[in-house]
Design an enzyme around this catalytic site. Structure first.
Site, PDB file in Angstrom:
ATOM      1  N   GLU A 146       0.819  -1.207   0.000  1.00  0.00           N
ATOM      2  CA  GLU A 146       0.000   0.000   0.000  1.00  0.00           C
ATOM      3  C   GLU A 146       0.856   1.262   0.000  1.00  0.00           C
ATOM      4  O   GLU A 146       0.603   2.209   0.734  1.00  0.00           O
ATOM      5  CB  GLU A 146      -0.958  -0.004   1.204  1.00  0.00           C
ATOM      6  CG  GLU A 146      -1.957  -1.144   1.144  1.00  0.00           C
ATOM      7  CD  GLU A 146      -2.973  -1.162   2.278  1.00  0.00           C
ATOM      8  OE1 GLU A 146      -2.669  -0.641   3.362  1.00  0.00           O
ATOM      9  OE2 GLU A 146      -4.066  -1.710   2.067  1.00  0.00           O
ATOM     10  N   ASP A 180      -7.931  -9.368   3.887  1.00  0.00           N
ATOM     11  CA  ASP A 180      -7.780  -8.214   4.751  1.00  0.00           C
ATOM     12  C   ASP A 180      -8.871  -8.118   5.811  1.00  0.00           C
ATOM     13  O   ASP A 180      -9.763  -7.280   5.709  1.00  0.00           O
ATOM     14  CB  ASP A 180      -7.794  -6.943   3.893  1.00  0.00           C
ATOM     15  CG  ASP A 180      -7.284  -5.733   4.647  1.00  0.00           C
ATOM     16  OD1 ASP A 180      -6.990  -5.886   5.840  1.00  0.00           O
ATOM     17  OD2 ASP A 180      -7.181  -4.660   4.039  1.00  0.00           O
ATOM     18  N   GLU A 193     -12.793  -2.602  11.720  1.00  0.00           N
ATOM     19  CA  GLU A 193     -12.762  -1.856  10.455  1.00  0.00           C
ATOM     20  C   GLU A 193     -13.804  -2.364   9.459  1.00  0.00           C
ATOM     21  O   GLU A 193     -14.468  -1.581   8.794  1.00  0.00           O
ATOM     22  CB  GLU A 193     -11.361  -1.958   9.839  1.00  0.00           C
ATOM     23  CG  GLU A 193     -11.275  -1.344   8.458  1.00  0.00           C
ATOM     24  CD  GLU A 193      -9.879  -1.425   7.850  1.00  0.00           C
ATOM     25  OE1 GLU A 193      -8.956  -1.965   8.487  1.00  0.00           O
ATOM     26  OE2 GLU A 193      -9.725  -0.927   6.718  1.00  0.00           O
TER      27      GLU A 193
HETATM   28  C1  BDP Z   1      -6.146  -2.337   5.838  1.00  0.00           C
HETATM   29  C2  BDP Z   1      -6.500  -0.971   6.318  1.00  0.00           C
HETATM   30  C3  BDP Z   1      -5.357  -0.011   6.197  1.00  0.00           C
HETATM   31  C4  BDP Z   1      -4.128  -0.597   6.883  1.00  0.00           C
HETATM   32  C5  BDP Z   1      -3.832  -1.952   6.271  1.00  0.00           C
HETATM   33  C6  BDP Z   1      -2.676  -2.676   6.932  1.00  0.00           C
HETATM   34  O1  BDP Z   1      -7.582  -0.487   5.571  1.00  0.00           O
HETATM   35  O2  BDP Z   1      -5.742   1.203   6.778  1.00  0.00           O
HETATM   36  O3  BDP Z   1      -3.047   0.241   6.772  1.00  0.00           O
HETATM   37  O4  BDP Z   1      -4.946  -2.782   6.424  1.00  0.00           O
HETATM   38  O5  BDP Z   1      -2.915  -3.636   7.637  1.00  0.00           O
HETATM   39  O6  BDP Z   1      -7.156  -3.205   6.232  1.00  0.00           O
HETATM   40  O7  BDP Z   1      -1.519  -2.296   6.730  1.00  0.00           O
END
Ligand code: BDP
Length: 699
Positions: free
Chosen positions: A286, A360, A388
């Site tokens: 990401e 996720d 989340e």
């Molecule tokens: C996702 C979240 C994000 C996190 C990412 C992570 O949306 O905000 O930074 O995981 O685990 O689920 O790095």
């Protein structure tokens, strides 16, 4: 009754018979030894016992006056006591709580090898009374199954919390290091009471500033404060820190200057925090920087940090949550593909931290195929306690069943019985370095977690980190008794409600294996229509693949073949449509709308029925809550009641949005007997939430 006291309430026991019995058994306690940890235990017992029993239970000086003896083996206080347990079987942090005879007198002994073990034992002893256990014949000997039991705070230095729904960060960086908020002590007490022994203070999307001197002083103040509670402090390391705060031109992990920079930085950290735990690293995921920016791999990056931490006994927790733009393949395959070839290449103080599922933190995912796939590498678990993808802080969802479902999954990587739990506790491959992390749901809201029942998820995480064999029911029972009520009928009803709540959220959000169909960016509410974003795998249409003939992501050999990453017979079981459990159907298969389900219904009808059942079940939860009203204080009763109302409204919103949206492909009627949504699809599609927490530029 605002929930601040969590499960450590210690109010006077109302049941007179129980109260009298405890008063007879617990008259005074003695603690052998002197340390800041034992001072905490003593204070907790003093407050706790005095509160529960309504009169002072004194700390006494002579063992003759004590009915509870707290001592390290082999204390002289224990010499005339014949302990039933083999003390060698108790680990460093473990403890014994047992009844024994001393000079013909019945006593209770809390014994351990370390002061922290005694602190844990003291909290457990209080818990026994809080939850109305009989103290006459106790014989408890327990040690944690996992070594590093950590909370991961996704807290930013500006006090916003990534995916945090309980206010702002509890870390008040501005006032640290001079001002120690009393709340930090209560946070530490709560963690120690469930055996959590580490806290990662900062977000995985890391900020290099935390590694600068000014911040390290603040970190040191927290570490000093947490130390007597048995809690170590960890930080997230931003991979590009040598460039950002070190003025280097590169962060290449094989560059000698970079390596020296990290070594010096880590030595500096240990000057401030001599028992610093180590780093969590999110790299090449990401948009976060990482070794791949320099054509190096995860092991190169992790080992560079591990080498510098090794001298201080620190560890690296290198996250396997990786995916990026350049890889066109099914996103759930990427972690396995990147990490599998690296097995055996990590230094011995590196753990690879793997989320429970390969995508996720969805309401339901199959277990991650990396569990069991890296026999030479310690694998640690990452669960998400913050909700989340499960309704933020307003939905009552008890997560122990989700955690257990993953831990109990059989990977079959070394034959039957190779459960995820055995991978994590090290027993499958004989690893002594073991760990488990939970992404914290804690913020500066008065009740810590936004929803009173969110506290149960913090609690359950800690209890399972200590002992993954505990059942979800047993943990719920304890938590309800300590937090809400000891009324047996109410405890029974609330346990049932909590256990059911996880399946209910799956039903009204992502039934039958659906996943990643939430709102864009903030992840609030339904968004099955999300499409045309910078990356296909940030959209919903990519995951559900709904079209005129059917729905679901084909991950079998005729599709992305993500299934090849699982060992047999797991792979076969998921691969064959007849054997694939229906709760994972659309995760692994693209299925026709007319596909006949086990219930005899078509897939379309079943999908609708499940969405309606989920939303209706929230009504059932509301009813259960009404029935316990006489046994719950007004303040917390109405807090939960209000939130259940929100949950019901939102469950219907999920149901209506998803059923109407998928109907635009199936072109089939909503089955008879199910009331049609009041509003049309475009209404749901047009809703906007500028106020939703956690808005991000993308994903
Ligand atoms: C996702 C979240 C994000 C996190 C990412 C992570 O949306 O905000 O930074 O995981 O685990 O689920 O790095």
């Amino acid at each position: 009754e605002d929930g601040y006291r969590l499960w450590l309430r210690y109010d006077l026991i109302k049941d007179q018979a129980k109260l009298n019995a405890y008063k007879k058994t617990v008259t005074g306690f003695i603690i052998d030894g002197n340390s800041s940890t034992l001072a905490i235990a003593s204070k907790e017992l003093d407050n706790g016992l005095t509160g529960l029993l309504g009169s002072r239970v004194p700390l006494v000086k002579s063992v003759r006056d004590a009915s509870v003896i707290i001592a390290r083996f082999p204390s002289p206080l224990l010499k005339d006591i014949n302990l039933k347990t083999d003390t060698k079987a108790i680990s460093e942090e473990g403890y014994v709580i047992t009844t024994a005879l001393l000079n013909k007198k019945n006593v209770i002994v809390i014994a351990a090898h370390t002061d922290v073990g005694l602190l844990y034992g003291s909290f457990h002893f209080l818990r026994l009374i809080q939850s109305f256990h009989d103290l006459n014949n106790i014989d408890i000997a327990t040690s944690p199954k996992i070594k590093h039991r950590l909370l991961n705070h996704w807290d930013n230095l500006d006090r916003t919390v990534e995916r945090g729904y309980a206010g702002f960060s509890i870390w008040d960086w501005h006032k640290l290091p001079d001002y120690i908020d009393p709340r930090y002590h209560d946070y530490a007490r709560a963690n120690a009471s469930i055996g959590i022994n580490g806290t990662v203070l900062t977000n995985v999307n890391a900020n290099a500033q935390i590694l600068t001197e000014a911040y390290l002083r603040k970190v040191a103040a927290l570490a000093d404060m947490f130390r007597p509670y048995g809690i170590k402090v960890y930080l997230t390391a931003r991979f590009s820190a040598p460039v950002e705060i070190g003025n280097l031109k590169t962060a290449d992990p094989l560059d000698p200057q970079v390596r020296t920079w990290w070594k010096n930085k880590i030595d500096e950290i240990y000057k401030y925090v001599p028992d610093f735990g180590g780093f969590v690293v999110k790299a090449n995921s990401e948009g976060q920087p990482g070794p791949q920016n320099y054509k190096r791999n995860h092991a190169d990056g992790a080992n560079m940090l591990a080498e510098a931490l090794e001298a201080h006994k620190g560890i690296v927790m290198w996250r396997a949550f990786v995916y990026d733009n350049e890889v066109p393949e099914d996103r759930v395959k990427q972690a396995y593909n990147e990490f599998k070839p690296l097995d055996g290449g990590f230094k011995s103080n590196v753990l690879v931290q793997v989320k429970n599922g390969p995508l996720d933190f969805q309401p339901r995912e199959p277990f991650h195929p990396l569990f069991g796939a890296l026999p030479k590498t310690p694998i640690m678990m990452e669960f998400q306690i913050t909700q989340e993808y499960l309704g933020f802080a307003t939905h009552l969802v008890y997560l122990a069943p989700l955690f257990k479902e993953c831990l109990d999954s059989d990977t079959y990587t070394k034959g039957q019985g190779s459960t995820v739990a055995k991978v994590i506790d090290g027993s499958l491959e004989n690893h002594s370095l073991t760990g488990i992390a939970g992404v914290a749901n804690i913020g500066n809201d008065r009740n810590w977690t936004g929803h009173i029942f969110g506290q149960a998820n913090w609690y359950a995480f800690g209890r399972l980190a200590w002992d993954h064999n505990l059942t979800s029911e047993a943990i719920a029972d304890e938590w309800i008794r300590m937090t809400l009520t000891n009324d047996d009928q109410s405890v029974k009803k609330l346990t049932q409600m909590m256990i059911a709540s996880r399946e209910i959220v799956v039903q009204y959000m992502t039934p039958l294996g659906l996943h990643h169909i939430m709102g864009w960016s903030h992840h609030y509410g339904p968004g099955p229509w999300i499409k045309d974003k910078p990356r296909a795998d940030w959209t919903s249409v990519y995951y559900h693949q709904a079209e005129a003939n059917g729905i679901g992501f084909n991950r079998t050999t005729t599709g992305s073949n993500a299934l090849e990453q699982y060992a047999q017979p797991v792979r076969n079981r998921f691969e064959t449509l007849e054997q694939c459990p229906e709760n994972f159907l659309l995760w692994f298969h693209h299925v026709s709308w007319d596909h006949k389900m086990k219930s005899g219904r078509s897939l379309w009808d079943e999908l609708c029925h499940t969405y309606y059942k989920g939303a209706d079940s929230v009504k059932w939860m509301q009813n259960v809550w009404e029935t316990v009203r006489p046994n719950i204080d007004e303040e917390r009763f109405s807090h939960v009641k209000t939130f259940l109302g929100i949950q019901h409204k939102e469950a219907e919103w999920w149901r209506n949005s998803c059923v109407l949206y998928f109907q635009s492909f199936s072109k089939k009627e909503i089955p008879k007997g199910l009331a049609k949504p009041e509003k049309p699809l475009h209404y749901y599609e047009s809703l906007e939430f500028p106020f939703a927490p956690g808005i991000r530029p993308h994903w």
